[in-house]
Every structure is written in C-alpha cells, then in structure tokens.
Scaffold this motif. Structure first.
Motif, PDB file in Angstrom:
ATOM      1  N   UNK A 155       0.881  -1.272  -0.032  1.00  0.00           N
ATOM      2  CA  UNK A 155      -0.093  -0.085  -0.053  1.00  0.00           C
ATOM      3  C   UNK A 155       0.829   1.167   0.097  1.00  0.00           C
ATOM      4  N   UNK A 156       1.961   1.301   0.741  1.00  0.00           N
ATOM      5  CA  UNK A 156       2.979   2.448   0.727  1.00  0.00           C
ATOM      6  C   UNK A 156       3.561   2.731  -0.588  1.00  0.00           C
ATOM      7  N   UNK A 157       3.811   1.319  -1.096  1.00  0.00           N
ATOM      8  CA  UNK A 157       4.717   1.615  -2.586  1.00  0.00           C
ATOM      9  C   UNK A 157       3.865   2.236  -3.640  1.00  0.00           C
ATOM     10  N   UNK A 158       2.460   1.924  -3.566  1.00  0.00           N
ATOM     11  CA  UNK A 158       1.438   2.309  -4.403  1.00  0.00           C
ATOM     12  C   UNK A 158       1.329   3.811  -4.414  1.00  0.00           C
ATOM     13  N   UNK A 159       1.696   4.312  -3.055  1.00  0.00           N
ATOM     14  CA  UNK A 159       1.364   5.830  -2.731  1.00  0.00           C
ATOM     15  C   UNK A 159       2.839   6.444  -3.004  1.00  0.00           C
ATOM     16  N   UNK A 160       3.753   5.789  -3.321  1.00  0.00           N
ATOM     17  CA  UNK A 160       5.128   6.302  -3.510  1.00  0.00           C
ATOM     18  C   UNK A 160       5.304   6.886  -4.831  1.00  0.00           C
ATOM     19  N   UNK A 161       5.660   8.237  -5.332  1.00  0.00           N
ATOM     20  CA  UNK A 161       5.784   8.638  -6.534  1.00  0.00           C
ATOM     21  C   UNK A 161       7.033   8.142  -7.257  1.00  0.00           C
ATOM     22  N   UNK A 162       6.576   7.722  -8.426  1.00  0.00           N
ATOM     23  CA  UNK A 162       8.023   7.139  -9.108  1.00  0.00           C
ATOM     24  C   UNK A 162       8.787   8.371  -9.548  1.00  0.00           C
ATOM     25  N   UNK A 163       8.321   9.577  -9.567  1.00  0.00           N
ATOM     26  CA  UNK A 163       9.426  10.681 -10.068  1.00  0.00           C
ATOM     27  C   UNK A 163      10.459  10.736  -9.000  1.00  0.00           C
ATOM     28  N   UNK A 164      10.008  10.528  -7.794  1.00  0.00           N
ATOM     29  CA  UNK A 164      11.460  10.754  -6.624  1.00  0.00           C
ATOM     30  C   UNK A 164      12.398   9.791  -6.977  1.00  0.00           C
ATOM     31  N   UNK A 165      11.943   8.316  -7.633  1.00  0.00           N
ATOM     32  CA  UNK A 165      13.076   7.322  -7.946  1.00  0.00           C
ATOM     33  C   UNK A 165      13.751   7.804  -9.112  1.00  0.00           C
ATOM     34  N   UNK A 166      12.993   8.325 -10.189  1.00  0.00           N
ATOM     35  CA  UNK A 166      13.425   8.761 -11.404  1.00  0.00           C
ATOM     36  C   UNK A 166      14.646   9.996 -11.058  1.00  0.00           C
ATOM     37  N   UNK A 167      14.115  10.765 -10.358  1.00  0.00           N
ATOM     38  CA  UNK A 167      14.815  12.018 -10.001  1.00  0.00           C
ATOM     39  C   UNK A 167      16.127  11.565  -9.187  1.00  0.00           C
ATOM     40  N   UNK A 168      16.146  10.568  -8.394  1.00  0.00           N
ATOM     41  CA  UNK A 168      17.579  10.059  -7.976  1.00  0.00           C
ATOM     42  C   UNK A 168      18.306   9.316  -8.732  1.00  0.00           C
ATOM     43  N   UNK A 169      17.791   8.614  -9.541  1.00  0.00           N
ATOM     44  CA  UNK A 169      18.652   7.773 -10.668  1.00  0.00           C
ATOM     45  C   UNK A 169      19.230   9.139 -11.718  1.00  0.00           C
ATOM     46  N   UNK A 170      18.544  10.276 -12.171  1.00  0.00           N
ATOM     47  CA  UNK A 170      19.094  11.213 -12.804  1.00  0.00           C
ATOM     48  C   UNK A 170      20.086  11.865 -12.226  1.00  0.00           C
ATOM     49  N   UNK A 171      20.055  12.053 -11.114  1.00  0.00           N
ATOM     50  CA  UNK A 171      21.089  12.760 -10.185  1.00  0.00           C
ATOM     51  C   UNK A 171      22.173  12.124  -9.812  1.00  0.00           C
ATOM     52  N   UNK A 172      22.378  10.698 -10.328  1.00  0.00           N
ATOM     53  CA  UNK A 172      23.515   9.914 -10.515  1.00  0.00           C
ATOM     54  C   UNK A 172      23.468   8.785  -9.322  1.00  0.00           C
ATOM     55  N   UNK A 173      22.578   8.590  -8.713  1.00  0.00           N
ATOM     56  CA  UNK A 173      22.524   7.681  -7.527  1.00  0.00           C
ATOM     57  C   UNK A 173      22.274   6.285  -8.331  1.00  0.00           C
ATOM     58  N   UNK A 174      22.910   5.219  -7.775  1.00  0.00           N
ATOM     59  CA  UNK A 174      22.782   3.835  -8.148  1.00  0.00           C
ATOM     60  C   UNK A 174      21.481   3.272  -7.550  1.00  0.00           C
ATOM     61  N   UNK A 175      21.318   1.981  -7.807  1.00  0.00           N
ATOM     62  CA  UNK A 175      19.829   1.313  -7.548  1.00  0.00           C
ATOM     63  C   UNK A 175      20.045   1.120  -5.863  1.00  0.00           C
ATOM     64  N   UNK A 176      21.225   0.741  -5.495  1.00  0.00           N
ATOM     65  CA  UNK A 176      21.224   0.606  -3.953  1.00  0.00           C
ATOM     66  C   UNK A 176      21.231   2.066  -3.205  1.00  0.00           C
ATOM     67  N   UNK A 177      21.776   3.047  -3.777  1.00  0.00           N
ATOM     68  CA  UNK A 177      21.609   4.406  -3.134  1.00  0.00           C
ATOM     69  C   UNK A 177      20.298   4.650  -3.155  1.00  0.00           C
ATOM     70  N   UNK A 178      19.491   4.719  -4.407  1.00  0.00           N
ATOM     71  CA  UNK A 178      18.239   5.010  -4.303  1.00  0.00           C
ATOM     72  C   UNK A 178      17.257   4.378  -3.308  1.00  0.00           C
ATOM     73  N   UNK A 179      17.392   2.930  -3.293  1.00  0.00           N
ATOM     74  CA  UNK A 179      16.776   2.436  -2.193  1.00  0.00           C
ATOM     75  C   UNK A 179      16.878   2.728  -0.984  1.00  0.00           C
ATOM     76  N   UNK A 180      18.099   3.177  -0.505  1.00  0.00           N
ATOM     77  CA  UNK A 180      18.937   3.451   0.862  1.00  0.00           C
ATOM     78  C   UNK A 180      18.303   4.756   1.237  1.00  0.00           C
TER      79      UNK A 180
END
Length: 269
Positions: A155-180
């Motif tokens: 339920x929390x995942x479904x309310x999490x905006x994908x734009x936050x994850x995309x912004x993190x990846x665009x700024x150079x973070x890898x998958x683990x850093x984005x998750x952390x």
C-alpha cells in the motif's frame, strides 16, 4: 458518495452496544486480575491487590512460556519483514506471468481457517522429516505474518511517487543508493507498522501453534492448559491481561504510525 449528516442517536447507541459486547469479556478478565479473592470470578470483587502479579512473576513455567513466545514472535516478524517487503517490491515494480495468482497465494495462509493452515504445515513438516519445535513454530508463524507486512508495504509502494526514484537515478545515484536514501525512508513507517501487527499476531497465535509446536509451550498454549486448573484462575487472569496488553499495544502503535499517511505519498519518517 459521501454524506456529512451525523449518525442518529439510535445508530450511535447500537454501535456502543456492539463495542461493549466485544470488549466486556476482556474488561472482566482485567478486573479479576486485581481481585483479592482467589475463587474463580467471585462477585462482587472483594478488593484490590497486586499479589497475583507477583505470584505470576515467580512462576518459572510462565517466564519460560513468555520468553519462548517473545523469541518466536521476534524471529517470525523479522522473517516476515524481509519476505513481505521483497514480495511487495516485486509486485509493485515488475509484471510477470501469474502475478495475480502469486498475490492470492501470499494472502491464502491468513484467509484460510487456522486449523487448515496448521494441518497443512504439520503435514509438510512431516513430509520433509522436520520435527515440530522452535524452527517449525517460527516458519509457521512467518507464513501468515508475511501477509500483514506485504499488505502494509505494498500500500505504501502504491502511494510512492515514481518521480522521486527517477529523480534520484537522474542525479547519479545507483540502485542501492536510491533504495537506501529514497525508497527505504518512505517505507519506514509502513514496515514498522506491519512489523508491530505481525508481532502481535504471532504472540497470541494458538491454533496453528497447537499443530506445529511439538513439545514447546508458548504463552497461549500455557493459557489453554490452565483451563483444567481452577485453582490457578487468578494467575491465569494476570497472564491473560499481559497477553491482551502485548497484543493491543503494538496494534495501537501501528494505528498511530499510519493514521495520517493515507493522503500523503510516501510519508515516511
């Protein structure tokens, strides 16, 4: 359609009567845990005492049962947090064949009657040659605790905006850093609430435990055995009150952690 009209007095009265019917037996147990009279449920109450709490604290069989229940609930909760979070992540981010069937299978252990789940787990352990004990208790409790964590985290995942994850990846973070640094903080309260609910569910589980405990005696099994010992009723009331508190407090904690997060995307601490 939403209505702003207040409920009628009759409807309020019926609601309070329903709540009273549900909670009156619990209140009776709580009151008799402090009764000075040792007879079973003598009325009216003869006085107020804490002697039964002291007597319960000196009983090694009670302390051993409490310690075992805490160990099993903690281990099952940790296992449920790991598996439930990973399952929710897979259901949220990926599409694969049989996704809906997989989701249904996750919910099945808690949807089925406890006696069916207990029999199925016992038969599985016997087929694998695993003797009932601590390990089977943890695994069997984790099977239905996973559902609680899975539902909260998904339920929390479904309310999490994908734009936050995309912004993190665009700024150079890898998958683990984005998750952390992005995903995990947003999941914190959902995971904590799911863990609290799973712990409460495991701590007072009795039906599945009866089939998979073997010679181990958790606190609910100890309480079940006390039904044939009327002389121990005051101490049994004390232990029942402790079980109620150990179950209710995590549920209240989970409620307060998530009550203001239904309209906020992510909303983690």
């Amino acid at each position: 359609m939403h209505s702003d009209r207040h409920a009628s007095p009759l409807l309020k009265l019926l609601a309070w009567c329903g709540l009273g019917l549900l909670h009156l037996p619990l209140l009776v147990i709580a009151l008799y845990a402090f009764n000075t009279e040792s007879a079973a449920f003598s009325f009216p109450l003869q006085g107020f005492t804490l002697q039964w709490f002291a007597a319960a604290a000196r009983r090694p069989d009670i302390l051993d049962a409490v310690w075992l229940s805490l160990q099993v609930a903690a281990a099952a909760t940790l296992l449920a947090l790991l598996l439930g979070t990973l399952a929710a992540l897979a259901m949220w981010r990926h599409r694969f064949f049989g996704k809906e069937a997989f989701s249904m299978l996750l919910v099945l252990p808690i949807a089925l009657p406890g006696i069916i789940t207990g029999l199925a787990l016992l038969a599985s352990f016997q087929r694998l040659g695993i003797e009932p004990g601590m390990l089977t208790l943890i695994v069997s409790h984790a099977t239905f605790c996973v559902v609680i964590v899975f539902n909260n985290v998904l339920a929390r995942f479904r309310r999490t905006s994908l734009s936050l994850i995309e912004a993190s990846l665009d700024l150079g973070a890898n998958g683990w850093q984005t998750f952390r640094y992005v995903v995990l903080p947003n999941l914190a309260t959902a995971m904590l609430a799911g863990g609290l609910l799973a712990f409460a569910l495991s701590f007072d589980e009795i039906i599945v435990t009866t089939f998979t405990a073997g010679h181990e005696k958790t606190l609910p099994i100890w309480l079940l055995g006390q039904l044939t010992r009327p002389r121990d009723v005051p101490i049994t009331n004390v232990v029942a009150l402790a079980v109620m508190l150990a179950t209710v407090l995590p549920i209240l904690g989970a409620y307060y952690l998530t009550k203001d997060t239904d309209t906020v995307a992510g909303s983690g601490k």
